[in-house]
Design an enzyme around this catalytic site. Sequence first.
Site, PDB file in Angstrom:
ATOM      1  N   SER A  45       5.318  -6.445  -1.688  1.00 25.53           N
ATOM      2  CA  SER A  45       4.776  -6.755  -0.210  1.00 25.53           C
ATOM      3  C   SER A  45       5.354  -8.078   0.184  1.00 25.53           C
ATOM      4  CB  SER A  45       3.275  -6.793  -0.297  1.00 25.53           C
ATOM      5  OG  SER A  45       2.943  -6.867   1.103  1.00 25.53           O
ATOM      6  N   GLN A 100       0.893  -9.286  -6.150  1.00 26.26           N
ATOM      7  CA  GLN A 100       0.806 -10.717  -6.463  1.00 26.26           C
ATOM      8  C   GLN A 100       1.519 -11.358  -7.380  1.00 26.26           C
ATOM      9  OE1 GLN A 100      -2.088 -12.437  -5.002  1.00 26.26           O
ATOM     10  NE2 GLN A 100      -2.757 -10.554  -3.837  1.00 26.26           N
ATOM     11  N   THR A 141       0.828  -1.405   0.080  1.00 25.80           N
ATOM     12  CA  THR A 141      -0.082  -0.051   0.006  1.00 25.80           C
ATOM     13  C   THR A 141       1.137   1.235   0.130  1.00 25.80           C
ATOM     14  OG1 THR A 141      -1.672  -1.200   1.247  1.00 25.80           O
ATOM     15  CG2 THR A 141      -1.814   1.183   1.375  1.00 25.80           C
ATOM     16  N   CYS A 167     -10.368  -7.029   1.191  1.00 28.90           N
ATOM     17  CA  CYS A 167     -10.713  -5.722   1.701  1.00 28.90           C
ATOM     18  C   CYS A 167     -12.271  -5.252   1.530  1.00 28.90           C
ATOM     19  CB  CYS A 167      -9.746  -4.712   0.956  1.00 28.90           C
ATOM     20  SG  CYS A 167      -8.034  -5.478   0.718  1.00 28.90           S
TER      21      CYS A 167
HETATM   22  C1  LIG Z   1      -2.303  -7.297  -0.801  1.00 28.43           C
HETATM   23  C2  LIG Z   1      -1.916  -5.993  -1.779  1.00 28.43           C
HETATM   24  C3  LIG Z   1      -1.790  -4.979  -1.731  1.00 28.43           C
HETATM   25  C4  LIG Z   1      -1.385  -4.295  -0.442  1.00 28.43           C
HETATM   26  O1  LIG Z   1      -0.054  -4.873   0.275  1.00 28.43           O
HETATM   27  P1  LIG Z   1       0.122  -4.627   1.862  1.00 28.43           P
HETATM   28  O2  LIG Z   1       1.421  -4.977   1.963  1.00 28.43           O
HETATM   29  O3  LIG Z   1      -0.898  -5.236   2.289  1.00 28.43           O
HETATM   30  O4  LIG Z   1      -0.288  -3.063   1.974  1.00 28.43           O
HETATM   31  C5  LIG Z   1      -1.422  -4.256  -2.791  1.00 28.43           C
HETATM   32  N1  LIG Z   1      -1.779  -4.696  -3.983  1.00 28.43           N
HETATM   33  C6  LIG Z   1      -2.113  -5.934  -4.146  1.00 28.43           C
HETATM   34  C7  LIG Z   1      -2.061  -6.522  -5.560  1.00 28.43           C
HETATM   35  C8  LIG Z   1      -2.193  -6.778  -3.237  1.00 28.43           C
HETATM   36  O5  LIG Z   1      -2.648  -7.976  -3.606  1.00 28.43           O
END
Ligand SMILES: *Cc1c(COP(=O)(O)O)cnc(C)c1O
Length: 407
Positions: free
Chosen positions: A199, A179, A72, A325
């Site tokens: 992430s 992802q 994020t 979410c």
């Molecule tokens: C989970 C996710 C995020 C957010 O990542 P965080 O580390 O949880 O803030 C952003 N983009 C995608 C495509 C995600 O799957």
Amino acid sequence: MERIYLDHGATTPPHAEVVEAMLPYYRQYFGNPSSVHSFGREARRALDESREKTALALGAAPEEIIFTSGGTEANNLAIQGVIESLSHKGSHMITSAVEHHAVLDTMNKMSQKGCSLTVLPVDRCGMVDPHELKKAIRDDSVLVSIMTANNEIGTIQPVMELAAICREKGVLFHTDAVQAIGNIPLNLKEVPIDFLSLSAHKLYGPKGIGALFIRKGTKLGKLMFGGGQERKLRPGTENLPAIVGLAKAIEMATADIPGKSKAVAALRDRMIEKLLEKIDAIQLNGHPEHRLPGNVNISVKFVEGESLLLDLDLKGVAASSGSACTSGSLEASHVLMACGMDQQTAHGSLRLTLGHGNTAEEVDYTVATLKDSVERLRGMSSLYRDYRRQVEKKRNIGEEKTCTTKK
Ligand SMILES: *Cc1c(COP(=O)(O)O)cnc(C)c1O
């Protein structure tokens, strides 16, 4: 009862090796990387090594990696940073209708503040058309942000083509690859991506840590002020244990991607095949081929996705409806709606995301459980009874739309 975890799109269980790698940085190596004494130097060494490992896994240089609190923040930093650094050139941004909210909401906020925004449509499978991107780029365009792979339906975008178009037109290209990393091979030496978000907790690492790749020579404004860390782009004392965990996780995740993906994709295909065979009036969402190895997303007609979710949970299976979410809210998934789905079908959708720890037995148990739940819930639906009656009369009511795309 052993529970079955099929929500790897929401988060993944950290590898034991990742947790092991982190622990010393909570215990003996607790120094602040900015301190000049030996405690600080130990910490600095680990920080440097982690940056090198992370860069190596992506085909990047260490100085191109900025650690953030997660996907994020990386998305926010890229988008808001470009809007600030390129305000002299223009303020037009382009994104797609199926982005994660961390991109879409940030872009919307920027457009409320006076930037202009083009949101590209997608086809039924959730794919962006590169020609649409080409047409949308203007002289005042400063940033294109299109995800590498979708978190809800698993659709993999033609990022190579999209990035090449942006490079040719002189527009910066950001991709949310949260992802994708660890699931599909991606080498930043080969793809002209300017910014990439990742992430750790989506690739068997710890939560609360991620990174933004910023290609060398690209200027970026910042979100936060107060220190010199991370080239001043992300001030504040570094979360060293988490950074060490991220480095270990991404090193493991990017080793032998084809081999690992093949195993997970085989489970995915087994699940899809059995679901379509055993349950009537369901459809697969997302792209039939260009999809993440672990992603199964289906719409079950005449049932609420939420009811299925609760039923599965009672029987020990953890899945998700839409995305983590948006579930819990009554809004239909913006991703499914962008694929042209009607509200009702979207509400009957379920996401099952497989990971390295899952087995064929778990897949079979899940399909059987899901079949029972669907039958029980449909037993209470008069709409479904009408539908069956009509099917039996061999009358053709409303064609089942499956995903077909050119190419
Ligand atoms: C989970 C996710 C995020 C957010 O990542 P965080 O580390 O949880 O803030 C952003 N983009 C995608 C495509 C995600 O799957």
